[in-house]
Each structure stands twice: as structure tokens, then as C-alpha cells.
Design a protein around this motif. Structure first.
Motif, PDB file in Angstrom:
ATOM      1  N   SER A 112       4.915   4.145 -15.000  1.00  0.00           N
ATOM      2  CA  SER A 112       3.469   4.228 -15.772  1.00  0.00           C
ATOM      3  C   SER A 112       2.809   3.452 -15.543  1.00  0.00           C
ATOM      4  O   SER A 112       1.241   4.268 -14.879  1.00  0.00           O
ATOM      5  CB  SER A 112       4.143   5.060 -16.660  1.00  0.00           C
ATOM      6  N   ARG A 113       3.133   2.269 -15.750  1.00  0.00           N
ATOM      7  CA  ARG A 113       1.842   1.532 -15.217  1.00  0.00           C
ATOM      8  C   ARG A 113       1.256   0.946 -13.587  1.00  0.00           C
ATOM      9  O   ARG A 113       0.426   0.875 -13.150  1.00  0.00           O
ATOM     10  CB  ARG A 113       2.024  -0.448 -15.651  1.00  0.00           C
ATOM     11  N   ALA A 114       2.266   1.412 -13.161  1.00  0.00           N
ATOM     12  CA  ALA A 114       2.567   1.650 -11.392  1.00  0.00           C
ATOM     13  C   ALA A 114       1.954   2.606 -10.934  1.00  0.00           C
ATOM     14  O   ALA A 114       0.594   2.303  -9.411  1.00  0.00           O
ATOM     15  CB  ALA A 114       3.702   1.135 -10.922  1.00  0.00           C
ATOM     16  N   ARG A 115       1.568   3.598 -11.183  1.00  0.00           N
ATOM     17  CA  ARG A 115       1.058   4.775 -10.536  1.00  0.00           C
ATOM     18  C   ARG A 115      -0.901   4.978 -11.121  1.00  0.00           C
ATOM     19  O   ARG A 115      -1.557   5.733  -9.851  1.00  0.00           O
ATOM     20  CB  ARG A 115       1.477   6.359 -11.001  1.00  0.00           C
ATOM     21  N   GLN A 116      -0.790   3.818 -11.604  1.00  0.00           N
ATOM     22  CA  GLN A 116      -2.395   3.277 -11.476  1.00  0.00           C
ATOM     23  C   GLN A 116      -3.488   3.399 -10.554  1.00  0.00           C
ATOM     24  O   GLN A 116      -4.379   3.844 -10.364  1.00  0.00           O
ATOM     25  CB  GLN A 116      -2.760   2.644 -13.550  1.00  0.00           C
ATOM     26  N   LEU A 117      -2.795   1.938 -10.152  1.00  0.00           N
ATOM     27  CA  LEU A 117      -3.352   1.009  -8.548  1.00  0.00           C
ATOM     28  C   LEU A 117      -3.483   2.547  -7.785  1.00  0.00           C
ATOM     29  O   LEU A 117      -4.576   3.006  -7.210  1.00  0.00           O
ATOM     30  CB  LEU A 117      -2.834   0.371  -8.331  1.00  0.00           C
ATOM     31  N   PRO A 118      -2.417   3.808  -7.285  1.00  0.00           N
ATOM     32  CA  PRO A 118      -2.493   4.747  -6.805  1.00  0.00           C
ATOM     33  C   PRO A 118      -3.281   5.314  -6.741  1.00  0.00           C
ATOM     34  O   PRO A 118      -4.387   5.694  -6.154  1.00  0.00           O
ATOM     35  CB  PRO A 118      -1.324   4.842  -6.229  1.00  0.00           C
ATOM     36  N   MET A 230       3.398  -1.401  -7.377  1.00  0.00           N
ATOM     37  CA  MET A 230       5.302  -0.953  -8.091  1.00  0.00           C
ATOM     38  C   MET A 230       5.875  -3.174  -8.121  1.00  0.00           C
ATOM     39  O   MET A 230       5.603  -2.929  -9.152  1.00  0.00           O
ATOM     40  CB  MET A 230       6.247  -0.806  -7.218  1.00  0.00           C
ATOM     41  N   ARG A 231       4.516  -3.608  -8.015  1.00  0.00           N
ATOM     42  CA  ARG A 231       5.235  -4.955  -7.786  1.00  0.00           C
ATOM     43  C   ARG A 231       4.436  -5.251  -9.084  1.00  0.00           C
ATOM     44  O   ARG A 231       4.920  -6.099  -9.783  1.00  0.00           O
ATOM     45  CB  ARG A 231       5.045  -6.314  -7.104  1.00  0.00           C
ATOM     46  N   TRP A 232       3.025  -5.219  -9.835  1.00  0.00           N
ATOM     47  CA  TRP A 232       2.264  -5.574 -10.476  1.00  0.00           C
ATOM     48  C   TRP A 232       3.174  -4.561 -11.504  1.00  0.00           C
ATOM     49  O   TRP A 232       2.989  -5.056 -12.223  1.00  0.00           O
ATOM     50  CB  TRP A 232       1.279  -4.725 -10.254  1.00  0.00           C
ATOM     51  N   PRO A 295      -5.140  -4.897 -11.464  1.00  0.00           N
ATOM     52  CA  PRO A 295      -5.793  -5.415 -10.636  1.00  0.00           C
ATOM     53  C   PRO A 295      -6.699  -4.330 -10.421  1.00  0.00           C
ATOM     54  O   PRO A 295      -6.422  -2.758 -10.380  1.00  0.00           O
ATOM     55  CB  PRO A 295      -4.565  -5.755  -9.358  1.00  0.00           C
ATOM     56  N   ALA A 296      -7.699  -4.929  -9.686  1.00  0.00           N
ATOM     57  CA  ALA A 296      -9.312  -3.745  -9.157  1.00  0.00           C
ATOM     58  C   ALA A 296      -8.445  -2.965  -7.829  1.00  0.00           C
ATOM     59  O   ALA A 296      -7.457  -2.966  -7.726  1.00  0.00           O
ATOM     60  CB  ALA A 296     -10.136  -4.960  -8.561  1.00  0.00           C
TER      61      ALA A 296
END
Ligand SMILES: C[C@@H](N)C(=O)N[C@H](C)C(=O)O
Ligand SMILES: [Zn+2]
Length: 311
Positions: A112-118, A230-232, A295-296
Motif C-alpha cells: 500500500s505504501r509502494a503504490r504511492q509513487l506510481p 517497490m524498493r522504497w 521520494p519526490a
């Protein structure tokens, strides 16, 4: 020790709960409720729909701290290929009773966190697989050993001989997916439309290697953005499959690195060419990534050229 994300507000219908107590051990952070060393899991995990809940209960997954991703929030679109016929075996795999993506709670939280960047860049995520029962792994193995069945040749392995698919990074006797801390996923358009990721999911081919150069620039950028996100969030990609990412957040298993998913008897993984090799500085632990703020947004230029934001 796993802690719930800030702002996580599960809603639990009365009488529908299951225990994730073995997984969650942070009573102090949750107001000191429960016996020392445990938390009252029913306050934390929203129950899945009755059928998923029943299946999970029967299989013991609920007791082990698994959640149905659909009940965790609007995390990713689910397109569970092994629960249907759109996979290399051509049928529903043993053990997939329904199209429900099950994961450990930490893995679902990380996703759920990984989806934020995309999402910030106008992309979505589409998940192809999560928890994979061992019976399904056995089904894959049986298919791989049946050299007379060439039905998947054109769609999934036109340039690979079936007898070469039984290696540790293809169809192996154990899978990190069976720990519930690994997902297969792709970037999508904002409305969930499939995008060119270089190859389709589950395609047995050199071009499915994450760092393969012989794919379109847009596909390379999308792979990069997917893995950066995903890495983040604490996942690591398996270099032989662009769609496959595992997290170290599983409470019951060691870090599911590609080599740790293979029993000791397996041959060593194929060497990557120097061009494919990632610099060591880009491999970060979950803990190290979590110390940083999100990340920005990655600025996408023409052809979706993503800036290389160091993780
Ligand atoms: C079947 C193949 N795509 C796969 O899932 N491989 C990984 C390495 C696994 O077995 O976990
Ligand atoms: Zn996978």
C-alpha cells in the motif's frame, strides 16, 4: 517488530475477526491493550469477506497473520492469473480456490505504501499473484515435467525449450510466494489499462530479465519506476523476472532474496551481464528505506522517461 502505519483505520464488523496475534507484537504502540507481547489483533485487521475468511480460516492462513489484499484498502487492481486460465498452465492452479490475493499483513502494508509513487506519476499497479499455495507450485512443476504438453509454447515460451524451465529461477519446487510476502505486479495506466512492460507477465524469455536492454525505452522506464517504488517500500525485485518482488517483512521467514528461495541443492543463479548489474548503492534494506521521507514524484518526460531518483 512490525508496527501499523500511521493513519491505518480498519473497520471491523462485529463478530468477524481473526487472529493475527503471532504477527503483531506491539502492545505499547497501540495503547497497551492485550497481554504483554501481543496485541488484540481484531482491532487491527479488517476481516475479509465471509468466503475468503472461511477459506483462510480452514487453511490456517488467518492464524498465520495473512490478510486478503482487497480488504486492506484500495491498494492495487487484482488480475490473479493462477486463479484463472490466463497462465502458462492454461488452467486454474491447484489451491487457488478463488481470485483473492492473500499476503502477510506487513507485505500488504508495504504494497500500500509502494503504490504511492506510481500514483503520483499517474500510474496504477496491477497484481498477478501473491500468496501461492505449495499445491500450486506442485501443479506448475507437473506441467513443466510434462514435455508432451506444448500448449503454452506460442504465448509463454516461444524461444525457450520446456525442459529448460525447471531451474531455480523459473519453475522451482519452492517459491517465495508461498510465504505470502512476495507479489507479481506491473505498472498500469491510471485507469488500470495494461502497459508495455517489455514482455507480458509470466513470459519465459531473456527479455523478462529486469535489466534487459532489448525492450522499448518506455518499458525500461516503467520497470525502473515500478522497482524504484517497490524498493522504497521494502521489496526487492528478482532480476530474472521484472514482475516479481519480495519483501523481508514476512514474520515467519528470512528475507526472500532470489537465492534464499532456492534450496541449497540448486545450481547457482545465471550470471548477469555487467550492463545488467545494478550498482550496490541502489540495493537498500527496508529499514534504510523507511528512514527516508517518501521520494519526490518522479518527473516523466517524453516517452515516460523517469528521472533516476536515488533510493
Ligand atoms: C513460475 C515463475 N514465473 C515463478 O513464479 N518464478 C518465481 C521465481 C517463483 O517460483 O517464485
Ligand atoms: Zn513471482
Amino acid at each position: 517488530m512490525y508496527q501499523l502505519p500511521l493513519g491505518f483505520r480498519p473497520h471491523l464488523p462485529a463478530g468477524r475477526c481473526f487472529s493475527a496475534a503471532p504477527l503483531l507484537q506491539s502492545p505499547a504502540s497501540l495503547g497497551g491493550q492485550g497481554t504483554p507481547g501481543t496485541v488484540r489483533a481484531h482491532r487491527l485487521v479488517r476481516a475479509p469477506r465471509w468466503r475468503q475468511w472461511r477459506n483462510m480460516l480452514v487453511s490456517g492462513l488467518a492464524r498465520s497473520g495473512f490478510v486478503a489484499l482487497a480488504d486492506f484498502g484500495p491498494v492495487i487492481r487484482q488480475d490473479l492469473r493462477y486463479a484463472g486460465r490466463g497462465n502458462f498452465v492454461g488452467t486454474v492452479l491447484d489451491g487457488y480456490h478463488e481470485a483473492a490475493c492473500l499476503l502477510t499483513l506487513p507485505a500488504a502494508d508495504a504494497l500500500s505504501r509502494a503504490r504511492q509513487l506510481p500514483a503520483r506519476n499517474g500510474f496504477g499497479l496491477r497484481g498477478f499473484d501473491g500468496y501461492r499455495p505449495q499445491r500450486a507450485v506442485g501443479h506448475m512443476r507437473r506441467w513443466a515435467r510434462d514435455l508432451s504438453d506444448e500448449s503454452a509454447k506460442a504465448a509463454f515460451c516461444p524461444r525457450v525449450n520446456k525442459q529448460d524451465l525447471s531451474g531455480p529461477h523459473c519453475i522451482h519446487c519452492r517459491s517465495g510466494h508461498s510465504r505470502g510476502s512476495t507479489v507479481d505486479l506491473a505498472l498500469t495506466g491510471p485507469d488500470g489499462t495494461a502497459l508495455d512492460m517489455g514482455t507480458g507477465f509470466g513470459f519465459f524469455d531473456e527479455r523478462s530479465r529486469t535489466g534487459h536492454r532489448n525492450i522499448s525505452a518506455a518499458a525500461r522506464e516503467r520497470r525502473h519506476l515500478l522497482h524504484h517504488a517497490m524498493r522504497w517500500a521494502g521489496f526487492r525485485n528478482l532480476p530474472t523476472e521484472w514482475w516479481h518482488c519480495g519483501t523481508s517483512a514476512s514474520p515467519t521467514s528470512p528475507v526472500p532474496t532470489p537465492t534464499s528461495t532456492s534450496p541449497p541443492t540448486c545450481p547457482s543463479p545465471p550470471q548477469r551481464s555487467p550492463r545488467e548489474r545494478r550498482p550496490a548503492t541502489t540495493v537498500r534494506t527496508r529499514a534504510a528505506c523507511r528512514k527516508r521521507p517518501a521520494p519526490a514524484a518522479v518527473v516523466l518526460g517524453p516517452g515516460h522517461a523517469a528521472d533516476r531518483v536515488a533510493c
